[in-house]
Design a protein around this motif. Sequence first.
Motif, PDB file in Angstrom:
ATOM      1  N   ASN A  99       1.010  19.176  14.002  1.00  0.00           N
ATOM      2  CA  ASN A  99       0.662  20.566  13.715  1.00  0.00           C
ATOM      3  C   ASN A  99       1.956  21.358  13.545  1.00  0.00           C
ATOM      4  OD1 ASN A  99      -0.307  23.185  13.603  1.00  0.00           O
ATOM      5  ND2 ASN A  99      -1.815  22.868  15.230  1.00  0.00           N
ATOM      6  N   GLU A 100       2.185  21.865  12.333  1.00  0.00           N
ATOM      7  CA  GLU A 100       3.391  22.644  12.040  1.00  0.00           C
ATOM      8  C   GLU A 100       3.074  24.137  11.945  1.00  0.00           C
ATOM      9  OE1 GLU A 100       5.095  20.865   8.520  1.00  0.00           O
ATOM     10  OE2 GLU A 100       5.804  19.130   9.652  1.00  0.00           O
ATOM     11  N   GLY A 101       1.958  24.544  12.564  1.00  0.00           N
ATOM     12  CA  GLY A 101       1.583  25.963  12.568  1.00  0.00           C
ATOM     13  C   GLY A 101       0.707  26.330  11.391  1.00  0.00           C
ATOM     14  N   ASP A 102       1.332  26.463  10.199  1.00  0.00           N
ATOM     15  CA  ASP A 102       0.563  26.852   9.020  1.00  0.00           C
ATOM     16  C   ASP A 102       0.013  25.650   8.259  1.00  0.00           C
ATOM     17  OD1 ASP A 102       3.110  26.043   8.278  1.00  0.00           O
ATOM     18  OD2 ASP A 102       3.216  27.395   6.561  1.00  0.00           O
ATOM     19  N   LYS A 103       0.425  24.466   8.674  1.00  0.00           N
ATOM     20  CA  LYS A 103      -0.066  23.242   8.020  1.00  0.00           C
ATOM     21  C   LYS A 103       0.005  22.084   8.997  1.00  0.00           C
ATOM     22  CE  LYS A 103       4.468  22.425   6.074  1.00  0.00           C
ATOM     23  NZ  LYS A 103       5.333  22.810   5.005  1.00  0.00           N
ATOM     24  N   ILE A 104      -0.683  21.023   8.641  1.00  0.00           N
ATOM     25  CA  ILE A 104      -0.672  19.803   9.451  1.00  0.00           C
ATOM     26  C   ILE A 104      -0.105  18.692   8.577  1.00  0.00           C
ATOM     27  CG2 ILE A 104      -2.124  18.101  10.625  1.00  0.00           C
ATOM     28  CD1 ILE A 104      -4.112  20.514  11.086  1.00  0.00           C
ATOM     29  N   ARG A 105       0.892  18.029   9.095  1.00  0.00           N
ATOM     30  CA  ARG A 105       1.550  16.939   8.354  1.00  0.00           C
ATOM     31  C   ARG A 105       1.082  15.602   8.916  1.00  0.00           C
ATOM     32  NH1 ARG A 105       5.809  16.900   5.249  1.00  0.00           N
ATOM     33  NH2 ARG A 105       6.377  19.009   5.875  1.00  0.00           N
ATOM     34  N   ILE A 106       0.843  14.674   8.009  1.00  0.00           N
ATOM     35  CA  ILE A 106       0.494  13.315   8.424  1.00  0.00           C
ATOM     36  C   ILE A 106       1.414  12.362   7.677  1.00  0.00           C
ATOM     37  CG2 ILE A 106      -1.266  11.514   8.418  1.00  0.00           C
ATOM     38  CD1 ILE A 106      -3.347  13.754   8.571  1.00  0.00           C
ATOM     39  N   ASN A 107       2.217  11.644   8.445  1.00  0.00           N
ATOM     40  CA  ASN A 107       3.071  10.615   7.867  1.00  0.00           C
ATOM     41  C   ASN A 107       2.311   9.299   7.987  1.00  0.00           C
ATOM     42  OD1 ASN A 107       5.292  12.315   7.254  1.00  0.00           O
ATOM     43  ND2 ASN A 107       5.756  12.366   9.431  1.00  0.00           N
ATOM     44  N   ILE A 108       2.124   8.647   6.861  1.00  0.00           N
ATOM     45  CA  ILE A 108       1.347   7.418   6.837  1.00  0.00           C
ATOM     46  C   ILE A 108       2.281   6.231   7.015  1.00  0.00           C
ATOM     47  CG2 ILE A 108      -0.163   5.968   5.423  1.00  0.00           C
ATOM     48  CD1 ILE A 108      -1.196   8.603   4.225  1.00  0.00           C
ATOM     49  N   PRO A 109       2.085   5.488   8.101  1.00  0.00           N
ATOM     50  CA  PRO A 109       2.959   4.331   8.307  1.00  0.00           C
ATOM     51  C   PRO A 109       2.665   3.255   7.258  1.00  0.00           C
ATOM     52  CG  PRO A 109       1.217   4.375   9.964  1.00  0.00           C
ATOM     53  CD  PRO A 109       1.071   5.615   9.146  1.00  0.00           C
ATOM     54  N   PRO A 110       3.714   2.605   6.784  1.00  0.00           N
ATOM     55  CA  PRO A 110       3.482   1.537   5.813  1.00  0.00           C
ATOM     56  C   PRO A 110       2.665   0.417   6.459  1.00  0.00           C
ATOM     57  CG  PRO A 110       5.841   1.787   6.304  1.00  0.00           C
ATOM     58  CD  PRO A 110       5.107   2.792   7.112  1.00  0.00           C
ATOM     59  N   MET A 111       1.827  -0.209   5.670  1.00  0.00           N
ATOM     60  CA  MET A 111       1.002  -1.304   6.187  1.00  0.00           C
ATOM     61  C   MET A 111       1.836  -2.581   6.246  1.00  0.00           C
ATOM     62  SD  MET A 111      -2.569  -0.608   4.127  1.00  0.00           S
ATOM     63  CE  MET A 111      -3.475  -1.969   4.831  1.00  0.00           C
ATOM     64  N   THR A 112       1.651  -3.328   7.301  1.00  0.00           N
ATOM     65  CA  THR A 112       2.303  -4.630   7.396  1.00  0.00           C
ATOM     66  C   THR A 112       1.521  -5.620   6.551  1.00  0.00           C
ATOM     67  OG1 THR A 112       0.960  -5.325   9.270  1.00  0.00           O
ATOM     68  CG2 THR A 112       3.017  -4.151   9.781  1.00  0.00           C
ATOM     69  N   GLU A 113       2.109  -6.752   6.273  1.00  0.00           N
ATOM     70  CA  GLU A 113       1.394  -7.772   5.499  1.00  0.00           C
ATOM     71  C   GLU A 113       0.150  -8.223   6.256  1.00  0.00           C
ATOM     72  OE1 GLU A 113       1.939 -11.832   2.968  1.00  0.00           O
ATOM     73  OE2 GLU A 113       3.684 -10.651   3.524  1.00  0.00           O
ATOM     74  N   GLU A 114       0.264  -8.332   7.566  1.00  0.00           N
ATOM     75  CA  GLU A 114      -0.886  -8.732   8.386  1.00  0.00           C
ATOM     76  C   GLU A 114      -2.018  -7.704   8.274  1.00  0.00           C
ATOM     77  OE1 GLU A 114      -1.819  -9.092  13.102  1.00  0.00           O
ATOM     78  OE2 GLU A 114       0.103  -9.914  12.425  1.00  0.00           O
ATOM     79  N   THR A 115      -1.670  -6.428   8.312  1.00  0.00           N
ATOM     80  CA  THR A 115      -2.669  -5.360   8.183  1.00  0.00           C
ATOM     81  C   THR A 115      -3.308  -5.389   6.807  1.00  0.00           C
ATOM     82  OG1 THR A 115      -1.328  -3.999   9.665  1.00  0.00           O
ATOM     83  CG2 THR A 115      -3.046  -2.876   8.435  1.00  0.00           C
ATOM     84  N   ARG A 116      -2.500  -5.622   5.785  1.00  0.00           N
ATOM     85  CA  ARG A 116      -3.031  -5.715   4.415  1.00  0.00           C
ATOM     86  C   ARG A 116      -4.031  -6.859   4.301  1.00  0.00           C
ATOM     87  NH1 ARG A 116      -0.066  -2.584   0.857  1.00  0.00           N
ATOM     88  NH2 ARG A 116       1.923  -1.876   1.665  1.00  0.00           N
ATOM     89  N   LYS A 117      -3.658  -8.017   4.851  1.00  0.00           N
ATOM     90  CA  LYS A 117      -4.555  -9.180   4.785  1.00  0.00           C
ATOM     91  C   LYS A 117      -5.855  -8.915   5.540  1.00  0.00           C
ATOM     92  CE  LYS A 117      -1.062 -12.725   4.038  1.00  0.00           C
ATOM     93  NZ  LYS A 117      -0.327 -13.860   4.603  1.00  0.00           N
ATOM     94  N   GLN A 118      -5.757  -8.245   6.697  1.00  0.00           N
ATOM     95  CA  GLN A 118      -6.967  -7.921   7.471  1.00  0.00           C
ATOM     96  C   GLN A 118      -7.843  -6.928   6.717  1.00  0.00           C
ATOM     97  OE1 GLN A 118      -8.049  -9.425  10.388  1.00  0.00           O
ATOM     98  NE2 GLN A 118      -9.906  -8.325   9.830  1.00  0.00           N
ATOM     99  N   THR A 119      -7.222  -5.960   6.055  1.00  0.00           N
ATOM    100  CA  THR A 119      -7.971  -4.979   5.280  1.00  0.00           C
ATOM    101  C   THR A 119      -8.713  -5.659   4.138  1.00  0.00           C
ATOM    102  OG1 THR A 119      -6.389  -3.242   5.850  1.00  0.00           O
ATOM    103  CG2 THR A 119      -7.784  -2.842   3.933  1.00  0.00           C
ATOM    104  N   VAL A 120      -8.054  -6.610   3.471  1.00  0.00           N
ATOM    105  CA  VAL A 120      -8.696  -7.352   2.382  1.00  0.00           C
ATOM    106  C   VAL A 120      -9.870  -8.171   2.933  1.00  0.00           C
ATOM    107  CG1 VAL A 120      -8.381  -9.252   0.735  1.00  0.00           C
ATOM    108  CG2 VAL A 120      -6.687  -7.410   0.863  1.00  0.00           C
ATOM    109  N   LYS A 121      -9.649  -8.815   4.069  1.00  0.00           N
ATOM    110  CA  LYS A 121     -10.717  -9.605   4.692  1.00  0.00           C
ATOM    111  C   LYS A 121     -11.916  -8.705   5.029  1.00  0.00           C
ATOM    112  CE  LYS A 121     -11.600 -12.581   8.677  1.00  0.00           C
ATOM    113  NZ  LYS A 121     -11.048 -13.141   9.900  1.00  0.00           N
TER     114      LYS A 121
END
Length: 188
Positions: A99-121
Amino acid sequence: MHATYNMAEFSLELFKKDIKQVEEDFASTLRSLRTGRAKVETFNGVKVEAYGMENQLNAVANVVIESALSVIIVPYDKGVANDIMQGLSDADLGFTPINEGDKIRINIPPMTEETRKQTVKDMYGLMEEARIRVRQIRQKAMDRIEKMEGFSEDEQERSKKQVQTEVDGINERLQEMAEQKETEIMSI
């Protein structure tokens, strides 16, 4: 929702409408899957408790893609920023909003290869669920065709072939959609 019609009737148009709904639901699910890049669709399911009622995030804020790994959420009313933070937390998207007051920032962590494979599954599991829905709709249609009175055997066979052609077509489209999404998920 499935179209409703008498159990003793069969309508190819209503059948097509039912399976088209399965395709649209699967497409919507695919859009919401995380790919390792910032997408507005990721936030479509976020609910925000504000003004004494539940709202969709896009009803109380503007979601802006700042970069491939960064999203800015700008509340229309700064007084609901904490409500938006709570909604994002409840949605459990795997991101930590700031929360930056007037806006909310979300930094998206890069997906690991393992996470990518699980998402595909997981995605292929969702595709199989869609195919099961199609098979259930197909079975109901086949049952209706067989129970129709005044339908000759030739008419029944023709109708069954039309149903199977539609089922084959949607299964092919579901597979193509999944393969395209897999390519998107696995590319860095």
